[in-house]
Design an enzyme around this catalytic site. Structure first.
Site, PDB file in Angstrom:
ATOM      1  N   GLU A 185      10.934 -59.475   7.580  1.00 47.87           N
ATOM      2  CA  GLU A 185       9.537 -59.937   7.545  1.00 47.87           C
ATOM      3  C   GLU A 185       9.399 -61.183   6.662  1.00 47.87           C
ATOM      4  OE1 GLU A 185       6.885 -57.091   5.771  1.00 47.87           O
ATOM      5  OE2 GLU A 185       5.094 -57.949   6.684  1.00 47.87           O
TER       6      GLU A 185
ATOM      7  N   LYS B  15       0.603 -58.906  13.202  1.00 45.86           N
ATOM      8  CA  LYS B  15       0.578 -57.609  12.515  1.00 45.86           C
ATOM      9  C   LYS B  15      -0.818 -56.988  12.557  1.00 45.86           C
ATOM     10  CE  LYS B  15       2.219 -55.740   8.038  1.00 45.86           C
ATOM     11  NZ  LYS B  15       2.939 -56.171   6.808  1.00 45.86           N
TER      12      LYS B  15
ATOM     13  N   CYS C 226       6.406 -54.088   9.580  1.00 45.58           N
ATOM     14  CA  CYS C 226       6.316 -53.360   8.305  1.00 45.58           C
ATOM     15  C   CYS C 226       5.262 -52.236   8.296  1.00 45.58           C
ATOM     16  CB  CYS C 226       6.122 -54.339   7.161  1.00 45.58           C
ATOM     17  SG  CYS C 226       6.722 -53.658   5.577  1.00 45.58           S
TER      18      CYS C 226
END
Lengths: 293, 293
Positions: free
Chosen positions: B49, B122, B159
């Site tokens: 990431e 995200k 994540c």
């Protein structure tokens, strides 16, 4: 990050047994085991799936519908008495006869004062060689449920439900602090290699429900060989971090006991605020079978 | 139950690195690592990431917005050239500047012919001490996405998305055979006891996505100490049964390689037909924040 909060302990008891020949000896046995668990301090006690009988779904046989009974009915009546005398909550997984030709795989929940609280009907019904459940059980139509018992607000899901994150999520969102999974899962002794994979996956996915939702998970499986299936036991209780507090053996009858601090549900969700961040605005396609462009 | 199907192998490469001081050395380093991974046969390669920078979200500092860039933009342009020359798919996790004051945590996907295929933003943004991401990133508004690359149909999540079964489910329902999770997760060295729990939960929940959906999961995390965080590495690839095919070390830079048989996705779903049995009729309350009676 550890908060020094007061504890709020409830002791769970899971009764992992070998099935006897039929309902009469199994009910007698489970009542004895409930009394032993209660004497050891268990406050919420769960049976394994369809505890009154051998796992009859290994074949498709209309005679087996004779095992079904109304809920509430004679078995819950007997268990209500035990719940009251022992002051324990009982989760009893039973074969429900709802009407002529309409049967469910159902769990009854009985409170510690002996009151029948209600039932959950298994929502996800498997159908696999040796697990011909679609032949026997209408999929549940009561939705995902919680029960406010004397000792905790709990949810009950049954066996195949284990594999569906949605079932755990819905039950947790409805307020359950502990998810119970009465279960009958095993392997074919001629496929030992697959068993390790299957068992690992089975435990992993249930631990993941504890983690994703910040709840306790209590899974109770049977042991023993019945027909072509060797049930793998290994009933366990996991905390909201996915730690296994106790895991039973794969072959022995056992009462699984663990103390669960219900305050850990809120504490864990403060540290892992997943419920804060769910993108419910973006989840509607989850109601699709597949998402095709 | 094993079907003797033909294999359809794709080799994944995950680049687990220590961050250099900033974008220029990190891009140089990642290009070198991609070439090494490609030389080892990797066909789909993912960065960790926000690979171009140290994990700047440990503090809230408006200067850090200078790290953001347009996507596509200079970094994807450079990576498109590498993708083309090496004939590899590249997943690049970047800090996206969408406009003045609007920034996202985004992954770009580049096909093996060097073509920019699109991006995922995200969806779940954390906010925790030392992970102040809500300060930096607008939650994604592109939904859960798949990308048909030369070698496989893939999904990318980032994540914190790891903790949400809905994200994995939606991406799998949209057809992804492999879920990639570029990640930056670590612990505070003064809390070593919590780390074991956190790491175990982190791996467990991602393995559960593989199991629940019958897909591969490839998670790539950084290593090294940055400010108050020790990133725990342990990038891994799990198959649709949740077996870990390879797990990297917790401290070393490493290229994680694993061969994934894409035919195992269908084979696993035949054996574990969870997608057959999802009770989509009963899931609508999953779109609630909580289910109150």
């Amino acid at each position: 990050m550890k908060n020094k909060t007061k504890k709020n302990i409830v002791r769970i008891g899971l009764i992992q047994t070998r099935s006897e020949s039929g309902p009469v000896p199994n009910l007698k046995k489970i009542i004895l085991q409930i009394k032993i668990a209660a004497a050891k301090g268990a406050q919420i006690i769960s049976t394994q799936e369809l505890f009154t009988t051998p796992y009859f779904c290994q074949t498709e046989n209309t005679q087996n519908f004779d095992f079904a009974e109304s809920i509430p009915g004679p078995t819950t009546d007997a268990l209500c008495k035990v719940a009251k005398s022992e002051k324990v909550v009982i989760i009893a997984s039973l074969f429900e006869k709802r009407g002529k030709g309409v049967y469910h795989n159902t769990a009854a929940v009985i409170d510690a004062d002996g009151k029948y609280l209600g039932k959950y009907r298994k929502m996800h019904i498997p159908d696999d060689p040796a697990f011909y459940e679609k032949f026997y059980f209408v999929p549940g139509d009561l939705g995902f449920k919680t029960f406010q018992t004397k000792y905790a607000k709990i949810g009950v899901l049954i066996c195949w439900d284990q594999w569906f994150p949605e079932a755990a999520r819905l039950t947790a969102l409805a307020g359950a602090d502990i998810l119970f999974y009465p279960t009958a899962i095993g392997w074919k002794p001629e496929e030992p290699q697959q068993t390790a994979s299957y068992h690992a996956a089975w435990e992993t996915i249930q631990k993941s429900h504890a983690i994703a939702n910040g709840v306790y998970v209590a899974s109770v499986n049977r042991v023993g060989k019945e027909g072509g299936l060797q049930f793998w036991g290994q009933s366990f209780i996991a905390d909201p971090f996915g730690h296994v507090l106790y895991r039973a053996s794969s072959a022995k009858e056992e009462i699984v006991l663990a103390d669960c601090d219900l305050n850990l549900v809120e504490q864990t969700r403060r540290e892992w605020p997943f419920l804060r961040d769910r993108r419910i605005d973006a989840y509607p396609p989850i109601l699709s079978r597949l998402i095709e462009k």
